[in-house]
Design a protein around this motif. Sequence first.
Motif, PDB file in Angstrom:
ATOM      1  N   ASP A 205      15.332  -9.248  23.239  1.00 48.44           N
ATOM      2  CA  ASP A 205      16.763  -9.532  23.073  1.00 48.44           C
ATOM      3  C   ASP A 205      17.363  -9.758  24.457  1.00 48.44           C
ATOM      4  O   ASP A 205      17.549  -8.819  25.233  1.00 48.44           O
ATOM      5  CB  ASP A 205      17.396  -8.323  22.365  1.00 48.44           C
ATOM      6  CG  ASP A 205      18.894  -8.455  22.194  1.00 48.44           C
ATOM      7  OD1 ASP A 205      19.475  -9.455  22.658  1.00 48.44           O
ATOM      8  OD2 ASP A 205      19.487  -7.544  21.587  1.00 48.44           O
ATOM      9  N   SER A 237      22.087 -15.711  23.692  1.00 48.95           N
ATOM     10  CA  SER A 237      23.395 -15.853  23.065  1.00 48.95           C
ATOM     11  C   SER A 237      24.394 -16.382  24.077  1.00 48.95           C
ATOM     12  O   SER A 237      24.312 -16.064  25.262  1.00 48.95           O
ATOM     13  CB  SER A 237      23.847 -14.477  22.578  1.00 48.95           C
ATOM     14  OG  SER A 237      25.183 -14.528  22.159  1.00 48.95           O
ATOM     15  N   SER A 239      27.456 -15.527  23.734  1.00 49.40           N
ATOM     16  CA  SER A 239      28.556 -14.556  23.618  1.00 49.40           C
ATOM     17  C   SER A 239      29.002 -13.993  24.955  1.00 49.40           C
ATOM     18  O   SER A 239      30.187 -14.012  25.293  1.00 49.40           O
ATOM     19  CB  SER A 239      28.125 -13.388  22.733  1.00 49.40           C
ATOM     20  OG  SER A 239      28.115 -13.754  21.385  1.00 49.40           O
TER      21      SER A 239
HETATM   22  C1  LIG Z   1      21.858  -5.664  23.009  1.00 52.38           C
HETATM   23  C2  LIG Z   1      22.648  -6.621  22.194  1.00 52.38           C
HETATM   24  N1  LIG Z   1      22.000  -7.588  21.548  1.00 52.38           N
HETATM   25  C3  LIG Z   1      22.648  -8.470  20.788  1.00 52.38           C
HETATM   26  C4  LIG Z   1      24.012  -8.419  20.658  1.00 52.38           C
HETATM   27  C5  LIG Z   1      24.650  -9.420  19.741  1.00 52.38           C
HETATM   28  O1  LIG Z   1      25.494 -10.283  20.354  1.00 52.38           O
HETATM   29  P1  LIG Z   1      25.919 -11.639  19.670  1.00 52.38           P
HETATM   30  O2  LIG Z   1      25.559 -11.557  18.217  1.00 52.38           O
HETATM   31  O3  LIG Z   1      27.386 -11.732  19.875  1.00 52.38           O
HETATM   32  O4  LIG Z   1      25.142 -12.698  20.350  1.00 52.38           O
HETATM   33  C6  LIG Z   1      24.744  -7.428  21.308  1.00 52.38           C
HETATM   34  C7  LIG Z   1      26.200  -7.337  21.148  1.00 52.38           C
HETATM   35  O5  LIG Z   1      26.881  -6.494  21.652  1.00 52.38           O
HETATM   36  C8  LIG Z   1      24.033  -6.507  22.110  1.00 52.38           C
HETATM   37  O6  LIG Z   1      24.665  -5.531  22.765  1.00 52.38           O
END
Ligand SMILES: Cc1ncc(COP(=O)(O)O)c(C=O)c1O
Length: 394
Positions: A205, A237, A239
């Motif tokens: 991840d 991501s 994000s």
């Molecule tokens: C470790 C981790 N992985 C994945 C995500 C998912 O993020 P997103 O779905 O917004 O890409 C988060 C979100 O806080 C995260 O902290």
Amino acid sequence: MEQAQRLQRIPPYPFREIAALKAKMIAEGKEPIDFGIGDPDMPTPQFVIDALCEAANDPETHPYDESGFGTDRYKDAIAEFAKRRFGITVDPSGEIQSTIGGKEALVHTVWAYIDPSDVVLVPDPAYSVYKVQTSWCGGAAFPMPLRAENDFLPDFDAIPQAVRKQAKMLFLNYPNNPTGGVAPLEFFEEAVAFARKYEMVIVQDAAYAEVYYDAADRPHSILEIAGAKDVAIEIHSLSKTFNMTGWRVGWAWGGGDHVEALSRAKSNVDSGTFMAIQRAAAVGLENYDAFAPQMQAEYLRRRDALIAGLQSLGCPIEAPRAAFYVWVPVPEGYTSEGFATKLLGDCQVLAIPGAVYGAAGEGFVRMSLTIKGADKLAQIDQAISNMRDGGVAW
Ligand SMILES: Cc1ncc(COP(=O)(O)O)c(C=O)c1O
């Protein structure tokens, strides 16, 4: 009506007391300084917003994305980014899957692989999705403690032989939430060899891959390791990179079999990402080099201010090397929940108890550098001053 067992298996929300205390404070007109949720407070870059507006005005973006894997434009931008940023080659046809953020990809990758009684190796502390989704598939999560003395990397040697043999999936998350740990290339090499030997798929991840503070710590992709595609899928991501948490856009890349498995699972659940968002995401990636340094510089300012402040209170803490989290050891005599409650009640500072992220998170609280409201550095100073006045010391 009784709820499904899978829903009943989810533990109760562990942050309840803190949330109740925060709500009470707000009702009393006392707004806490919020280092809680990790959601960027800065806006999405204007060039991405402009690209979305333009794309949304093009009727060609309005139907389903029938490709299933993502538009060519988006996948080509991802493949280009792979070369520029990580020096790796990924094939846009078959090795990339457009996703609805990282979370969706994590969920559906678990669904794609895990059957009842399969074992999944999960970091502890960790983002809750790995464990919850393992449980929903009837699998068993085996915790791998991430300890400061091991640079917040799991110790594969500590995993019993029987568990290694049973394990089907290995979750990694670097840069790490909540510890801020980073994975050197040698660690990814070790992980790939481990997964190959014991026949498991690695889900790395990489949600925080672009939040780092020093060029020397620039995070790696696990795909930089020769042969990694055989055993790994990595999830990225937009994000956190482009302040786009609400947009829900990301991607997975890895070996064709793994990407195909994810794709098959997700195509039976969702219908992909709005093509205008994919186009805007492509524009984001194409302009990454111009934008990312500003984002990184802002978190660096905040990180240094918070670390210096905590150190001035005697906290034995080093600056994290990546992600926008500060993993703070609690002073002696406190549990993580007890310390978070003191911070909120006596200092109006909201931090998250480490135990929320797993048993090995006990003894820490997490402070996120994504701080809402004006003048971030002033808020950090205020938080430290409140802590000093509230008698917090290490
Ligand atoms: C470790 C981790 N992985 C994945 C995500 C998912 O993020 P997103 O779905 O917004 O890409 C988060 C979100 O806080 C995260 O902290």
